[in-house]
Design a protein around this motif. Structure first.
Motif, short mmCIF file in Angstrom:
data_model
loop_
_atom_site.label_atom_id
_atom_site.label_comp_id
_atom_site.label_asym_id
_atom_site.label_seq_id
_atom_site.Cartn_x
_atom_site.Cartn_y
_atom_site.Cartn_z
N VAL A 24 -86.27 -31.12 -27.86
CA VAL A 24 -86.96 -32.38 -27.56
C VAL A 24 -86.82 -33.34 -28.74
O VAL A 24 -86.66 -32.91 -29.89
CB VAL A 24 -88.45 -32.05 -27.24
N HIS A 25 -86.82 -34.63 -28.45
CA HIS A 25 -86.66 -35.61 -29.53
C HIS A 25 -87.80 -35.54 -30.54
O HIS A 25 -88.97 -35.48 -30.14
CB HIS A 25 -86.68 -37.04 -28.96
N PRO A 26 -87.49 -35.62 -31.83
CA PRO A 26 -88.52 -35.73 -32.86
C PRO A 26 -89.30 -37.05 -32.76
O PRO A 26 -88.94 -37.92 -31.96
CB PRO A 26 -87.72 -35.66 -34.17
N LEU A 143 -83.29 -41.30 -17.24
CA LEU A 143 -84.56 -40.61 -16.99
C LEU A 143 -84.62 -39.30 -17.77
O LEU A 143 -83.65 -38.54 -17.76
CB LEU A 143 -84.71 -40.33 -15.49
N PHE A 144 -85.76 -39.05 -18.40
CA PHE A 144 -85.95 -37.80 -19.15
C PHE A 144 -87.26 -37.14 -18.74
O PHE A 144 -88.31 -37.80 -18.68
CB PHE A 144 -86.07 -38.09 -20.67
N TYR A 145 -87.21 -35.83 -18.50
CA TYR A 145 -88.46 -35.07 -18.51
C TYR A 145 -89.01 -35.18 -19.92
O TYR A 145 -88.25 -35.25 -20.89
CB TYR A 145 -88.21 -33.60 -18.17
N LEU A 184 -79.24 -44.41 -11.66
CA LEU A 184 -80.15 -43.59 -12.46
C LEU A 184 -79.43 -42.34 -12.94
O LEU A 184 -78.70 -41.71 -12.16
CB LEU A 184 -81.36 -43.17 -11.60
N LYS A 185 -79.65 -42.01 -14.21
CA LYS A 185 -79.12 -40.76 -14.76
C LYS A 185 -80.29 -39.88 -15.16
O LYS A 185 -81.17 -40.33 -15.91
CB LYS A 185 -78.26 -41.07 -16.00
N LEU A 186 -80.29 -38.64 -14.69
CA LEU A 186 -81.35 -37.70 -15.04
C LEU A 186 -80.84 -36.74 -16.10
O LEU A 186 -79.81 -36.09 -15.91
CB LEU A 186 -81.78 -36.91 -13.79
N LYS A 187 -81.56 -36.66 -17.22
CA LYS A 187 -81.22 -35.64 -18.22
C LYS A 187 -81.75 -34.31 -17.69
O LYS A 187 -82.96 -34.12 -17.55
CB LYS A 187 -81.87 -35.99 -19.56
N GLY A 188 -80.83 -33.42 -17.33
CA GLY A 188 -81.22 -32.14 -16.74
C GLY A 188 -81.17 -31.01 -17.74
O GLY A 188 -81.17 -31.22 -18.95
N PRO A 216 -76.99 -31.84 -17.25
CA PRO A 216 -77.72 -30.67 -17.78
C PRO A 216 -77.22 -30.18 -19.13
O PRO A 216 -77.71 -29.18 -19.64
CB PRO A 216 -77.50 -29.60 -16.70
N MET A 217 -76.22 -30.82 -19.69
CA MET A 217 -75.73 -30.50 -21.04
C MET A 217 -75.38 -29.01 -21.19
O MET A 217 -75.79 -28.35 -22.15
CB MET A 217 -76.76 -30.91 -22.10
N GLY A 218 -74.60 -28.51 -20.22
CA GLY A 218 -74.09 -27.14 -20.35
C GLY A 218 -75.08 -26.05 -20.01
O GLY A 218 -74.84 -24.88 -20.30
N MET A 317 -69.81 -44.63 -20.01
CA MET A 317 -70.18 -44.80 -21.43
C MET A 317 -71.41 -43.99 -21.82
O MET A 317 -72.43 -44.02 -21.14
CB MET A 317 -70.41 -46.26 -21.79
N HIS A 318 -71.26 -43.28 -22.93
CA HIS A 318 -72.31 -42.43 -23.49
C HIS A 318 -73.26 -43.23 -24.36
O HIS A 318 -72.90 -44.26 -24.91
CB HIS A 318 -71.63 -41.35 -24.34
N SER A 319 -74.48 -42.73 -24.47
CA SER A 319 -75.45 -43.37 -25.36
C SER A 319 -76.23 -42.33 -26.14
O SER A 319 -76.33 -41.17 -25.73
CB SER A 319 -76.40 -44.20 -24.49
N CYS A 344 -73.16 -48.07 -17.49
CA CYS A 344 -73.22 -47.42 -18.82
C CYS A 344 -74.58 -46.75 -19.04
O CYS A 344 -75.61 -47.24 -18.57
CB CYS A 344 -73.04 -48.47 -19.91
N ASP A 345 -74.56 -45.65 -19.79
CA ASP A 345 -75.82 -45.04 -20.23
C ASP A 345 -76.45 -45.92 -21.29
O ASP A 345 -75.74 -46.57 -22.07
CB ASP A 345 -75.55 -43.68 -20.90
N THR A 346 -77.76 -45.92 -21.36
CA THR A 346 -78.44 -46.47 -22.54
C THR A 346 -79.82 -45.85 -22.68
O THR A 346 -80.54 -45.68 -21.69
CB THR A 346 -78.59 -48.00 -22.50
N HIS A 347 -80.18 -45.51 -23.92
CA HIS A 347 -81.53 -45.05 -24.23
C HIS A 347 -82.45 -46.24 -24.51
O HIS A 347 -83.61 -46.05 -24.87
CB HIS A 347 -81.52 -44.18 -25.50
N TYR A 348 -81.92 -47.46 -24.38
CA TYR A 348 -82.66 -48.62 -24.91
C TYR A 348 -84.11 -48.73 -24.44
O TYR A 348 -84.99 -49.05 -25.24
CB TYR A 348 -81.87 -49.91 -24.61
#
Ligand code: GKR
Ligand code: MG
Length: 420
Positions: A24-26, A143-145, A184-188, A216-218, A317-319, A344-348
């Motif tokens: 999880v992000h700090p 989108l992030f859980y 929409l992109k879901l971080k799985g 799902p990042m592998g 595009m990755h972000s 494009c992806d963005t975390h903005y």
């Protein structure tokens, strides 16, 4: 025009506990802000990662750039390679991909040099990349859980806990309402695959016309990925426009690719030019994520687009968590990459601060206008930089380690990729 002085300012920006398969992000994310001063009075800007290996690399190279002509990118590369012999990667050992320090440092300084060249010639950066084929850049809602943030010392939470399919639909509604995203992109790789399938089916119901993807990042084995593709209706008429990094490693991606027509995308197994060749030989992926922060700058990202066109691969595009200088660089690259045909992806939307003068850029229908002013088209808000540099010093976070951070929320968490 010669570079006379280089300033590297590390900053910390309040973040929220966004989950991914490794953790999880700090509480803050880190960026480095670059200023290249010249004998002509112009200042070129750049923004890149702020974690310790990148920062050390930037600081090692900086004194060697005095006297550099910002037009001369070969000289820039030579100076960086000489300053960083045998440099390894930049990411924490718990990360799932690594990027070469020389590429990351080159990327950051190249964009600042291009900003200078643009300012010197009065042309926007995309003109230096071949010109803009589009004037607005569509972004997807990322989108992030997430957990509800516990420690509010460095900044507030956004949206509280989001750990169920229904809560995720609410998160999507907020983002689509505020930014107008059309995809929409879901971080799985966070919940059990069946729950992530349920999330996507509910998103499809709530947003029948939005393009959807999951990353799902592998986290999944090949059989799990096949089961998920099936549960989501397969390729034709199914829920997904593409599936990003479902399985870990080039060979697992190739094994999956051989058994499905679902387009597979990656920012984990293809992060260097040599890997494009391997991926094509193995038919491991159909879409590569570009990113001017590690694909050897803005010019490297354009080259990637051209190589993908020749190889019959798509480009997205990755972000990573970022602010407005990076957003501008991403917009110029996206504008000048004809075959970048996915949003494009963005975390903005997750970034709570801004360091460019004029504040946060507008998103209209999920799109950002490509800057038309010289260079990147953004200037620094020095007070905002000073405030976030101060936060960097107070936060005492020097690296990004999502796996260490998640133990504060789930003490029994064990990093396992793939998990399912
Ligand atoms: O912010 O947690 C995150 C993402 O997982 C990021 O680190 C990834 O690099 O967004 C990225 C991705 O597409 O894999
Ligand atoms: Mg990804």
């Amino acid at each position: 025009m010669k570079i006379t002085r280089i300033t590297i300012t590390p900053i910390a920006i309040p973040d929220v506990p966004l989950a991914n398969t490794k953790g999880v992000h700090p509480s803050v994310f880190l960026r480095s802000i670059i200023e290249l001063w010249t004998d002509t009075g112009l200042v070129g800007l750049g923004e890149t990662y702020g974690a310790k290996r990148t920062l050390e690399g930037l600081r090692t190279v900086a004194p060697r750039l005095e006297g550099l002509d910002p037009w001369d990118r070969h000289d820039l590369r030579r100076r960086i390679e000489a300053a960083l012999p045998d440099a390894g990667g930049v990411n924490a050992p718990t990360a799932l991909a690594d990027h070469k320090l020389v590429d990351v440092v080159y990327s950051a300084f190249e964009i600042a040099c291009l900003d200078l060249v643009g300012k010197a010639t009065g042309r926007p950066l995309h003109d230096l990349l071949g010109g803009a084929v589009r004037r607005t850049i569509p972004f997807c809602g990322y989108l992030f859980y997430k957990f509800a943030k516990r420690d509010l010392t460095f900044g507030p939470d956004i949206m509280g806990e989001v750990m169920t399919p229904d809560a995720m639909v609410e998160q999507a509604r907020e983002f689509v309402g505020a930014y107008g995203f059309r995809s929409l992109k879901l971080k799985g790789g966070v919940l059990e695959p069946d729950l992530e399938v349920e999330t996507l089916l509910k998103l499809r119901e709530a947003f029948p016309d939005h393009a959807l993807r999951i990353d799902p990042m592998g986290a999944w084995t090949v059989p799990t990925a096949l089961r998920v593709i099936d549960a989501l209706g397969g390729v034709h008429g199914g829920v997904l426009e593409y599936l990003e990094d479902p399985c870990r490693g080039m060979d697992a991606m190739a094994e999956l690719s051989a058994q499905t027509d679902m387009p597979l995308a990656t920012n984990l197994v293809v992060v260097e030019f040599e890997q494009v060749i391997e991926a094509v030989k193995k038919d491991a992926v159909q879409i590569v994520l570009s990113d001017p922060h590690y694909w050897r700058g803005a010019t490297g990202a354009i080259h990637l687009g051209e190589i993908c066109r020749a190889a019959g691969l798509g480009v997205a595009m990755h972000s990573n968590s970022h602010l407005g200088i990076s957003l501008a660089a991403m917009c110029h690259v996206a504008a000048a990459t004809p075959n970048l045909t996915y949003d494009c992806d963005t975390h903005y939307p997750w970034s709570q601060k801004e360091i460019v003068a004029g504040g946060r850029p507008a998103f209209v229908d999920g799109c950002v206008q490509v800057p038309e002013e010289p260079g990147l088209g953004v200037e620094l808000d020095h007070e905002a930089v000073a405030e976030l540099h101060d936060l960097y010093q107070r936060a005492m976070v020097a690296d990004r380690d999502d796996t260490a951070e998640i133990l504060k929320y789930r003490p029994d968490f064990v990093r396992k990729v793939p998990r399912w």
